[in-house]
Motif scaffolding. Structure first.
Motif, PDB file in Angstrom:
ATOM      1  N   ILE A  57      14.389  32.736  31.779  1.00  0.00           N
ATOM      2  CA  ILE A  57      13.840  31.720  30.879  1.00  0.00           C
ATOM      3  C   ILE A  57      13.366  30.542  31.720  1.00  0.00           C
ATOM      4  N   ALA A  58      12.090  30.581  32.089  1.00  0.00           N
ATOM      5  CA  ALA A  58      11.500  29.542  32.931  1.00  0.00           C
ATOM      6  C   ALA A  58      10.739  28.543  32.073  1.00  0.00           C
ATOM      7  N   GLN A  59      10.566  27.343  32.618  1.00  0.00           N
ATOM      8  CA  GLN A  59       9.860  26.300  31.880  1.00  0.00           C
ATOM      9  C   GLN A  59       8.375  26.236  32.236  1.00  0.00           C
ATOM     10  N   LEU A  60       8.066  26.362  33.508  1.00  0.00           N
ATOM     11  CA  LEU A  60       6.706  26.090  33.981  1.00  0.00           C
ATOM     12  C   LEU A  60       5.803  27.295  33.749  1.00  0.00           C
ATOM     13  N   ARG A  61       4.682  27.039  33.070  1.00  0.00           N
ATOM     14  CA  ARG A  61       3.678  28.066  32.886  1.00  0.00           C
ATOM     15  C   ARG A  61       2.352  27.552  33.462  1.00  0.00           C
ATOM     16  N   SER A  62       1.276  28.272  33.260  1.00  0.00           N
ATOM     17  CA  SER A  62       0.025  27.971  33.954  1.00  0.00           C
ATOM     18  C   SER A  62      -0.793  26.868  33.315  1.00  0.00           C
ATOM     19  N   SER A  63      -0.375  26.352  32.169  1.00  0.00           N
ATOM     20  CA  SER A  63      -1.085  25.246  31.531  1.00  0.00           C
ATOM     21  C   SER A  63      -0.094  24.354  30.811  1.00  0.00           C
ATOM     22  N   LYS A  64      -0.566  23.168  30.422  1.00  0.00           N
ATOM     23  CA  LYS A  64       0.311  22.196  29.781  1.00  0.00           C
ATOM     24  C   LYS A  64       0.930  22.746  28.501  1.00  0.00           C
TER      25      LYS A  64
END
Length: 819
Positions: A57-64
């Motif tokens: 379960i990660a927070q950072l994806r490729s867009s806001k």
């Protein structure tokens, strides 16, 4: 899992599929107060893909906005156990991504800068600091890492079951062993489903206002019941779980993308998973109706190269026995982004599927966003990255999906270089100029299946990309093409751009209702305009040309044709007009540059002067022995025309122009050139600079909105914003240092504080530096005060001073396009 034994005959919403996606939609609709929400699961909840997910379960994806949804998932899972009493196993253990190459190190440090712009806690760490947090790693070759302390992991099945219980607690009804056998349609709207109980002759129907396809690996087949394309394909996905390792403590999730591997500590064991470069598509002949908590045959030979690298990277694995070798199917989409939203061709039929191995971390937020979309009629913010309308009808082709699936899985851990092109399932859509361009050195990229010349190789140059985060091998080629259009004349293929025809008695009235600008203009006039939503956000950025009294052509980016068609059909109402996609009917050549008029005069007796053919006008012309329609308009900021030619005459027109241009040093150009020219002129790019959540006035496009019109979608929101004032303003930036490169999502630093991020960027070969656009807060400030700030752009952790401007830095008065 329900007190009712048989589904009701009427429901407000029927959700198909009981994995984490379907359970999330049911939970969030019920939370919004929707009554009569019914979820139908063909077997047992979680029995498809959810039960065997790794649970990262990660927070950072490729867009806001994708990051916003992932952060929402984390927050939701953190409180679900308290709300429902179902243990989710969620814990914030953090994550580390390490780089083994200089290119990967630049990628992850750029991602760290992006994380700061999105409000995600992040820390760049040295190899020694990696070792402190993950003592079992072998640091050989490790150049650095990025640490996200609030990333986590959880129990996938229990997260789904907690969502299901929460949905029930708020009134939703969940039925297991109920297979949907038919989807009912009434006109252009979904009207319900038929179901059959598993292992029984019992069946029934449910009339429904909404139907949601959360079918996971089966979503494509479910879509076909309603004649809706849901392009995805299952692939085999491998991981192993070790025997218990003595004294193994909780550690962050470790990702080593250069070795295609991730490591997760779980109850004293290590789970090692792989995203191998060439994956194994599965289920080509359909997925068994009996599939339930199933796994696929082991393929140790396929996994062995990953395991060999892993034993070197985490040596404790060498002495740990393998408790489980798991191979389970997961679904992947053609572009590695999941599908969300309303089907473009069927009202109230929504899709949430195709999660590309990030279903657990995404479904909480995606379920919330979809429920809001269904409830309010618009998504809560821009979801263009995952909007199902980005998919083209041909992408549902089985052969295409099989070929693309071989690449999709591995791309999750591949280097995410700028301008990286897909290698599989190519060549499906080609313009009539394709062979001519290829013969002359074109290097192609792909958008919406279209092969598009991105740049032209020299005779002594290999015509292929050499990827890098620095200047790539085509940088000088694009610079020469850029200069040709600025200083002489260039020609490029724009056939891929969408051409939507609107015909009929009410064509003018209808378009004036969906467009912000006034399109009730003389025949031949080209109008630049936007489709606005009720919040004043931009749903489309188009030109509308009046071809006849009751005939218009709407020109739009290649990737958004389905989106625009859907938006227009949704608002057609009682207007009498026909809307159809005419993209393939005409090829388009753009002839641009200060000498474009001179070239066109060599091949046509048409009067190309300003008096006869001013800017913003379309005229029928002769080119050589053929016919064309010449639109005097530009996306590159120079004098020029777009020539619309029927496909049967396209080759002749190309050859005529190319031959005539040889004495003028006519240069063939590609899409990279077009993008670098438009960024210097601060022309907006839909999907990056302008989206459904960006107000048209804050985007600086108020000149294209005519509030004097009595009624159009978004008018009230425009008037309201005028009265209240702007909160943000789109600004152009140019770095003062000519060496660094911007792509997008680099943080904008105002007086030492990160306030926003770059929405799109390229290198401005005329301005001599990287140029980008980005929104800057301006509430209560004059534009002069805002621009008086010190601006910097953060790139891979380093800050570079930038010049900021409200006006285009190149030709601010647009004098060059009207000469």
């Amino acid at each position: 899992m329900t007190d009712m034994k048989t589904p009701p005959s009427k429901a407000r919403a029927v959700i198909i599929g009981g994995g984490v996606a379907g359970c999330s939609v049911a939970y969030h609709l019920a939370k919004l107060g929707w009554k009569d929400v019914v979820l139908l699961e063909r077997k047992q909840l979680t029995s498809g893909t959810t039960w065997h997910a790794a649970g990262l379960i990660a927070q950072l994806r490729s867009s806001k906005n994708m990051t916003r949804l992932a952060k929402y998932s984390q927050e939701l899972y953190g409180k679900l156990e308290e709300e429902t009493g179902v243990a989710t196993g969620f814990r914030r253990c953090g994550s580390i991504t390490v780089a083994l190459t200089d290119e990967r190190l630049e990628e992850i440090t750029r991602q760290a800068s992006m994380a700061r712009a999105f409000g995600v806690d992040v820390e760049e760490i040295t190899p020694a600091q990696v070792k402190e947090r993950y003592p079992h790693i072998n640091l050989d070759g490790v150049k650095g890492g990025v640490y996200l302390p609030k990333d986590g992991q959880g129990d996938p099945a229990n997260i789904a079951l907690a969502l299901a219980k929460g949905a029930k607690m708020n009134g939703a009804h969940i039925f297991e062993r109920m297979k949907v056998t038919e989807i009912h349609v009434d006109g252009d709207r979904v009207s319900g489903v038929s179901w059959q109980r598993d292992g029984s002759e019992e069946s029934g129907m449910i009339d429904a206002d909404f139907v949601v396809n959360c079918g996971g690996m089966w979503a494509r087949d479910i879509g076909e019941m309603a004649d809706v394309s849901v392009p995805l394909h299952a692939c085999e996905h491998f991981y192993i779980v070790t025997e218990n390792i003595p004294d193994l403590k909780q550690m962050p999730v470790l990702r080593v993308p250069d070795e295609c591997a991730y490591y997760k500590e779980d109850a004293g064991k290590i789970l090692l998973g792989a995203f191998e470069p060439e994956s194994k598509p599965w289920g080509m002949n359909g997925i068994s109706q009996d599939f339930e908590f199933d796994q696929l045959p082991e393929d140790f030979d396929h996994f062995e190269p990953i395991l060999e690298m892993a034993v070197e990277r985490v040596p404790v694995l060498a002495d740990a026995g393998i408790h489980t070798f798991f191979n389970g199917p997961e679904s992947f989409t053609p572009d590695d982004a999941y599908h969300l939203g309303e089907a473009p061709n069927l009202k109230n039929f929504f899709i949430m599927a195709g999660f590309n191995s990030i279903g657990i971390q995404s479904s909480g937020g995606a379920g919330w966003a979809l429920a809001e979309w269904m409830d309010k009629g618009l998504p809560p913010f821009d979801l263009g990255d995952v909007d199902i309308r980005r998919m083209q009808p041909f992408q549902n082709n089985k052969t295409y999906l099989f070929e693309r699936a071989k690449e999709s899985l591995g791309l999750l851990y591949a280097d995410h270089f700028p301008y990286r092109q897909m290698a599989t399932a190519r060549g499906v859509r080609r313009s009539p100029f394709h062979a001519h361009l290829k013969e002359r050195g074109a290097v192609f990229g792909e958008v919406a299946g279209w092969e598009r010349a991105n740049w032209f190789a020299n005779a002594d140059q290999e015509p292929e990309y050499k990827y890098s985060w620095k200047r790539q091998n085509w940088f000088q080629n694009a610079a020469e093409e850029h200069r040709a259009v600025r200083e002489n004349v260039g020609m490029y293929d724009m056939t891929s751009f969408g051409k939507i025809r609107v015909e009929g008695r009410d064509a003018c009235a209808f378009l004036n209702y969906v467009c912000g600008n006034d399109v009730d203009v003389p025949v031949g006039k080209i109008t630049y305009t936007q489709f606005l939503n009720k919040r004043g956000g931009i749903e489309a950025d188009v030109t509308v040309t009046r071809l006849a009294e009751n005939s218009y052509i709407v020109v739009t980016p290649a990737a958004t044709v389905q989106r625009e068609m859907h938006w227009m059909r949704r608002h057609l109402g009682n207007f009498q007009a026909l809307i159809f996609d005419a993209t393939s009917a005409e090829a388009v050549l753009a002839v641009m540059g200060p000498n474009s008029r001179r070239l066109l005069e060599l091949v046509s007796n048409h009067d190309w002067t300003n008096d006869n053919h001013p800017f913003g006008q379309a005229r029928d012309v002769e080119i050589g022995m053929g016919l064309a329609r010449a639109h005097r308009v530009t996306y590159v900021g120079e004098l020029g025309w777009e020539l619309y030619v029927s496909t049967d005459m396209a080759a002749h027109v190309f050859e005529t122009l190319f031959e005539a241009g040889q004495d003028m040093n006519l240069k063939l150009c590609g899409m990279h050139m077009m993008d670098s020219l438009r960024i210097e002129k601060a022309f907006r790019h839909f999907g990056h600079d302008i989206t459904g959540e960006d107000h048209v006035l804050e985007a600086g496009l108020g000149f294209a909105v005519k509030t004097a019109k009595e009624s159009f979608v978004g008018r009230d929101a425009v008037l309201r914003k005028k009265e209240q004032g702007l909160d943000m303003r789109l600004v152009q930036f140019a770095l003062k240092d000519p060496l660094p490169l911007m792509y997008h999502h680099e943080p904008i630093v105002q007086d030492g504080k990160i306030v926003s991020y770059i929405t799109s960027a390229n290198y401005g070969h005329t301005l001599g530096a990287a140029v980008g656009l980005g929104y800057v807060p301006c509430k209560g400030q004059s534009m002069a005060d805002m621009l008086a700030s010190k601006f910097e752009i953060e790139i891979a952790g380093q800050r570079f001073e930038a010049e900021a401007s409200m006006k285009p830095m190149y030709d601010p008065k647009s004098e060059r396009v009207k000469v």
